[in-house]
Scaffold this motif. Structure first.
Motif, PDB file in Angstrom:
ATOM      1  N   LEU A 100      52.639  45.939  48.323  1.00 66.87           N
ATOM      2  CA  LEU A 100      51.482  45.070  48.105  1.00 66.87           C
ATOM      3  C   LEU A 100      50.399  45.988  47.548  1.00 66.87           C
ATOM      4  N   ASP A 101      49.527  45.451  46.711  1.00 67.55           N
ATOM      5  CA  ASP A 101      48.455  46.275  46.139  1.00 67.55           C
ATOM      6  C   ASP A 101      47.567  46.832  47.248  1.00 67.55           C
ATOM      7  N   THR A 104      45.420  44.227  48.687  1.00 71.53           N
ATOM      8  CA  THR A 104      46.056  42.982  49.154  1.00 71.53           C
ATOM      9  C   THR A 104      46.368  43.094  50.642  1.00 71.53           C
ATOM     10  N   TYR A 131      51.589  33.283  48.624  1.00 71.70           N
ATOM     11  CA  TYR A 131      50.315  33.997  48.489  1.00 71.70           C
ATOM     12  C   TYR A 131      49.136  33.043  48.569  1.00 71.70           C
ATOM     13  N   HIS A 187      52.191  43.421  40.333  1.00 76.14           N
ATOM     14  CA  HIS A 187      50.879  42.748  40.297  1.00 76.14           C
ATOM     15  C   HIS A 187      51.018  41.303  39.797  1.00 76.14           C
ATOM     16  N   GLN A 188      52.101  40.684  40.169  1.00 81.85           N
ATOM     17  CA  GLN A 188      52.434  39.383  39.566  1.00 81.85           C
ATOM     18  C   GLN A 188      51.334  38.330  39.687  1.00 81.85           C
ATOM     19  N   VAL A 189      50.803  38.171  40.895  1.00 86.94           N
ATOM     20  CA  VAL A 189      49.842  37.081  41.095  1.00 86.94           C
ATOM     21  C   VAL A 189      48.559  37.344  40.295  1.00 86.94           C
ATOM     22  N   LYS A 190      48.072  38.564  40.363  1.00 87.74           N
ATOM     23  CA  LYS A 190      46.837  38.880  39.623  1.00 87.74           C
ATOM     24  C   LYS A 190      47.054  38.679  38.122  1.00 87.74           C
ATOM     25  N   LEU A 203      43.395  38.612  47.785  1.00 86.84           N
ATOM     26  CA  LEU A 203      44.795  38.178  47.775  1.00 86.84           C
ATOM     27  C   LEU A 203      45.444  38.498  49.125  1.00 86.84           C
TER      28      LEU A 203
HETATM   29  N1  URA Z   1      50.749  40.115  43.260  1.00 86.19           N
HETATM   30  C1  URA Z   1      49.703  40.930  43.031  1.00 86.19           C
HETATM   31  O1  URA Z   1      49.041  40.837  42.010  1.00 86.19           O
HETATM   32  N2  URA Z   1      49.424  41.849  43.968  1.00 86.19           N
HETATM   33  C2  URA Z   1      50.098  41.983  45.115  1.00 86.19           C
HETATM   34  O2  URA Z   1      49.756  42.837  45.935  1.00 86.19           O
HETATM   35  C3  URA Z   1      51.194  41.134  45.323  1.00 86.19           C
HETATM   36  C4  URA Z   1      51.506  40.214  44.379  1.00 86.19           C
END
Ligand code: URA
Length: 241
Positions: A100-101, A104, A131, A187-190, A203
């Motif tokens: 996880l970042d 996060t 998330y 960094h998928q979600v960001k 996040l």
């Molecule tokens: N996606 C993100 O951008 N950051 C994370 O830590 C996990 C998923």
């Protein structure tokens, strides 16, 4: 990968300092070869002998941590930052299942079961990750659908996912969005929000492969239950991993 002296100390043979002496004095073999270099790193696959005796395989350990903000998803950090292992008093060689970042929070599994960790992280495992993202501004229905259908990140479209708007705070110009994704790209979600020109302010991962950190405060961990471990193993068995 971990330093040899640390692995020997963790196995309960002696202190790390004493392990260094043993290495320098030629008392340690890795896969049949004497190793005298202190920087040597080993993985769990390596066979380590101390004074001719094989270090025993550790019994498996499984934990869930509610990762705190500003901790690094790694077993050590050259810059001396806090790692996700800092709150653990465990002799076994556990490590985080994925990352996880730094900023996060939320569910991070830790184990010394390489097979399970690899299975869960394999791109084809498709385990779900939930998330909660706090984003700046609002999100239109069109944008929500775009995220669900897939957006381009790093020249590849994301696979279909579920996106719901949990809360809109017009006064503070923020929106809380819940995403359930089945991939685990960097960094998928960001990056998904970046693709629709939105900034993630906060996040949190609420769930990973059906395991939640409910009831744990940030930085706190617990052992997985027998049932939870069983459910994780089932997930990767199903995929034939
Ligand atoms: N996606 C993100 O951008 N950051 C994370 O830590 C996990 C998923």
């Amino acid at each position: 990968m971990e330093r040899l002296q640390k692995v020997i100390a963790r196995a309960g043979v002696c202190s790390r300092r004493k392990a260094e002496d043993l290495i320098v004095n030629g008392k340690v073999k890795v896969n049949g070869e004497v190793v005298t270099t202190l920087g040597t790193v080993v993985s769990e696959k390596d066979k380590i002998y101390v004074n001719g005796k094989l270090l025993k395989d550790e019994s498996k350990a499984y934990y869930v941590l509610n990762k705190a903000r500003n901790t690094i998803s790694s077993v050590s950090d050259e810059k001396g930052r806090k790692t996700v292992l800092d709150g653990f008093d465990v002799k076994k060689r556990i490590y985080p299942v994925g990352r996880l970042d730094f900023d996060t929070t939320g569910v991070l599994l830790l184990t010394n079961d390489g097979e399970l960790a690899n299975g869960l992280l394999h791109p084809s495992s498709n385990v779900s990750k939930v998330y909660i993202a706090t984003i700046e501004g609002s999100i239109s229905e069109d944008e929500r659908l775009k995220l669900e259908e897939g957006v381009m990140i790093d020249n590849k479209k994301t696979s279909p996912c579920e996106v719901t708007i949990n809360k809109v705070n017009e006064e503070k110009n923020k929106t809380i969005v819940k995403l359930t994704i089945h991939e685990g790209r960097n960094h998928q979600v960001k990056k998904m929000f970046e693709a629709i020109n939105k900034k993630v302010l906060k996040l949190h991962r609420e769930e990973f492969a059906g395991i939640s950190s409910k009831g744990l405060y940030e930085g706190q961990h617990r052992k997985l239950t027998f049932e939870e471990v069983k459910s994780l193993k089932k997930l990767i068995e199903k995929k034939g991993k």
